[in-house]
Design a protein around this motif. Sequence first.
Motif, mmCIF file in Angstrom:
data_model
loop_
_atom_site.group_PDB
_atom_site.id
_atom_site.type_symbol
_atom_site.label_atom_id
_atom_site.label_comp_id
_atom_site.label_asym_id
_atom_site.label_seq_id
_atom_site.Cartn_x
_atom_site.Cartn_y
_atom_site.Cartn_z
ATOM 1 N N ASP A 1 -14.882 -65.681 49.088
ATOM 2 C CA ASP A 1 -15.041 -64.490 48.254
ATOM 3 C C ASP A 1 -16.411 -64.518 47.587
ATOM 4 O O ASP A 1 -17.053 -65.570 47.486
ATOM 5 N N SER A 2 -16.845 -63.372 47.114
ATOM 6 C CA SER A 2 -18.137 -63.313 46.438
ATOM 7 C C SER A 2 -18.118 -62.193 45.407
ATOM 8 O O SER A 2 -17.214 -61.358 45.387
ATOM 9 N N THR A 3 -19.109 -62.185 44.558
ATOM 10 C CA THR A 3 -19.264 -61.122 43.575
ATOM 11 C C THR A 3 -20.554 -60.369 43.857
ATOM 12 O O THR A 3 -21.553 -60.960 44.284
ATOM 13 N N SER A 4 -20.523 -59.080 43.635
ATOM 14 C CA SER A 4 -21.726 -58.267 43.830
ATOM 15 C C SER A 4 -22.523 -58.142 42.536
ATOM 16 O O SER A 4 -23.565 -57.489 42.512
ATOM 17 N N TYR A 5 -22.036 -58.787 41.479
ATOM 18 C CA TYR A 5 -22.680 -58.629 40.173
ATOM 19 C C TYR A 5 -24.120 -59.137 40.200
ATOM 20 O O TYR A 5 -24.421 -60.191 40.763
ATOM 21 N N SER A 6 -24.994 -58.377 39.556
ATOM 22 C CA SER A 6 -26.382 -58.791 39.389
ATOM 23 C C SER A 6 -26.829 -58.636 37.940
ATOM 24 O O SER A 6 -27.427 -59.542 37.363
ATOM 25 N N MET A 7 -26.498 -57.473 37.333
ATOM 26 C CA MET A 7 -26.892 -57.198 35.954
ATOM 27 C C MET A 7 -26.077 -56.021 35.447
ATOM 28 O O MET A 7 -25.744 -55.109 36.210
#
Length: 308
Positions: A204-210
């Motif tokens: 799994d991964s997260t697309s979060y950047s800011m």
Amino acid sequence: MNSFKSFLCLFCILLPITFSTDAQDLDYEPKILLVTAHPDDDALFSATVFKTTHLLNGDVDLAVMTNGEGGYTYSTIGNFIYGKQLDKEEVGREYLPGIRKKEVMAGGEIVGLRNYFFFDQVDKEYALDITIPLETWNTEWISNRLVNILKQQKYDFVFTMMPSEDTHAHHKASALFALRAVNQLDPEERPIVLSTTILRSDSDSTSYSMLEGYPLTKINREIPPFEFDRTQTFGHNDQLDYNIIANWVIAEHKSQGTMQQFMDVGNFEQYWYYALNDEEGVAKTRRFFDAVRSAPMYTNPNNLQEEE
């Protein structure tokens, strides 16, 4: 129940005695501040905190922004535990702040939390808009207190919740306050700040950047996240894992019915490096998580001789 608690206390006392810092590569005893929104959010960090305090001789403190009174919505089962109609708004808002402090401290005893800093901001309602807590909380007092705590305690790391667009506004605000406080320190005084999420699997991964509009919340996506796998096994026939620790912490929050649904949901604690940090801190962070992963689990109290 009393016998179980006695066993747990003995278990936790013996853990740090059994292993010395020779079991890992750190040349210091790590100090960490967790900054969260509600009095159950610290379950997010359970396994890493447990190994830090019990097996690396570290200290971990918790700063909680709200008083948790808004959790009355999910307190129906808690009515039977605490003998009050906590799911009625006026009752829940009166009694939940005290109840939830006791719950978070009971969970903290399991993972070895040292100090608690309660900021007691009103937990009014669920919302996504970060401007709501930023406009209603005592922001100047929060900022000043966090800065003072950081200066006095001189932490190595600060862990925040990931302030993604789709998370609770209080989660976003708690992370932002932590980042603002660290940013007010002189560069040489700043702890390393990490943004934390929980995933079901390592694929799994997260697309979060800011968080849009708040550049301090930017993470450095060029640096891979640091992880702890809660499914790492230990004990007799490798039948135990660190989800047990997280589940014990979750179970303490009996006033929050939906909290129990998070048992065995997240297997990977993932920590992302905020862009605010100096890149020289990457090596220190990597060594810390290497030590967390590799520190051997307690197996034999005081090296007792096995019976023939």
